[in-house]
Write a protein that holds these residues in place. Structure first.
Motif, PDB file in Angstrom:
ATOM      1  N   ARG A  22      16.233   3.283  41.945  1.00  0.00           N
ATOM      2  CA  ARG A  22      15.002   3.197  42.750  1.00  0.00           C
ATOM      3  C   ARG A  22      13.797   3.664  41.942  1.00  0.00           C
ATOM      4  NH1 ARG A  22      14.494   7.063  47.433  1.00  0.00           N
ATOM      5  NH2 ARG A  22      16.688   7.154  46.923  1.00  0.00           N
ATOM      6  N   ASN A  23      13.964   4.728  41.181  1.00  0.00           N
ATOM      7  CA  ASN A  23      12.852   5.218  40.363  1.00  0.00           C
ATOM      8  C   ASN A  23      12.515   4.255  39.235  1.00  0.00           C
ATOM      9  OD1 ASN A  23      12.494   7.515  41.883  1.00  0.00           O
ATOM     10  ND2 ASN A  23      13.888   8.733  40.646  1.00  0.00           N
ATOM     11  N   ARG A  25      12.815   0.973  39.400  1.00  0.00           N
ATOM     12  CA  ARG A  25      12.084  -0.139  40.016  1.00  0.00           C
ATOM     13  C   ARG A  25      10.642   0.243  40.327  1.00  0.00           C
ATOM     14  NH1 ARG A  25      16.271  -1.432  44.272  1.00  0.00           N
ATOM     15  NH2 ARG A  25      17.893  -2.346  43.010  1.00  0.00           N
ATOM     16  N   ALA A  26      10.439   1.483  40.746  1.00  0.00           N
ATOM     17  CA  ALA A  26       9.094   1.953  41.076  1.00  0.00           C
ATOM     18  C   ALA A  26       8.328   2.412  39.830  1.00  0.00           C
ATOM     19  CB  ALA A  26       9.166   3.093  42.084  1.00  0.00           C
ATOM     20  N   ARG A  27       8.988   2.371  38.689  1.00  0.00           N
ATOM     21  CA  ARG A  27       8.392   2.787  37.406  1.00  0.00           C
ATOM     22  C   ARG A  27       7.846   4.213  37.454  1.00  0.00           C
ATOM     23  NH1 ARG A  27       8.274  -1.585  34.109  1.00  0.00           N
ATOM     24  NH2 ARG A  27       8.076  -3.618  35.074  1.00  0.00           N
ATOM     25  N   ARG A  28       8.697   5.129  37.965  1.00  0.00           N
ATOM     26  CA  ARG A  28       8.323   6.541  37.938  1.00  0.00           C
ATOM     27  C   ARG A  28       9.457   7.343  37.317  1.00  0.00           C
ATOM     28  NH1 ARG A  28       8.480   6.554  44.418  1.00  0.00           N
ATOM     29  NH2 ARG A  28      10.716   6.559  44.365  1.00  0.00           N
ATOM     30  N   ALA A  29       9.118   8.527  36.898  1.00  0.00           N
ATOM     31  CA  ALA A  29      10.098   9.389  36.233  1.00  0.00           C
ATOM     32  C   ALA A  29      11.088   9.962  37.243  1.00  0.00           C
ATOM     33  CB  ALA A  29       9.386  10.527  35.507  1.00  0.00           C
ATOM     34  N   ASN A  30      12.300  10.205  36.771  1.00  0.00           N
ATOM     35  CA  ASN A  30      13.309  10.828  37.619  1.00  0.00           C
ATOM     36  C   ASN A  30      13.014  12.318  37.769  1.00  0.00           C
ATOM     37  OD1 ASN A  30      14.939   8.527  37.970  1.00  0.00           O
ATOM     38  ND2 ASN A  30      15.853   8.844  35.963  1.00  0.00           N
ATOM     39  N   PRO A  31      13.286  12.893  38.935  1.00  0.00           N
ATOM     40  CA  PRO A  31      13.154  14.345  39.088  1.00  0.00           C
ATOM     41  C   PRO A  31      14.149  15.066  38.176  1.00  0.00           C
ATOM     42  CG  PRO A  31      13.378  13.279  41.222  1.00  0.00           C
ATOM     43  CD  PRO A  31      13.630  12.243  40.194  1.00  0.00           C
TER      44      PRO A  31
END
Length: 63
Positions: A22-23, A25-31
């Motif tokens: 999901r991250n 696809r949203a092009r954000r970093a993983n926590p």
């Protein structure tokens, strides 16, 4: 006992992989926590694989 470990491993792997997908696809970093749990699962899988390979090698020796 083994069933509980396998169930927990499967649930953690499912959460980590779905969160990472999901991250991505949203092009954000993983926590960080997701990343650390992923590293622990990867290390556990690698260690178990090496131990099982060693066990299979020892059991295939004659005598």
């Amino acid at each position: 006992m083994l069933e509980a470990v396998v169930f927990t491993y499967g649930m953690l792997a499912s959460v980590v992989l779905s969160g990472a997908t999901r991250n991505a696809r949203a092009r954000r970093a993983n926590p960080r926590m997701l990343q650390y749990v992923g590293y622990v699962l990867m290390g556990f899988s690698a260690a178990l694989g090496v131990m099982l390979l060693g066990y299979a090698a020892v059991m295939s020796l004659p005598g």
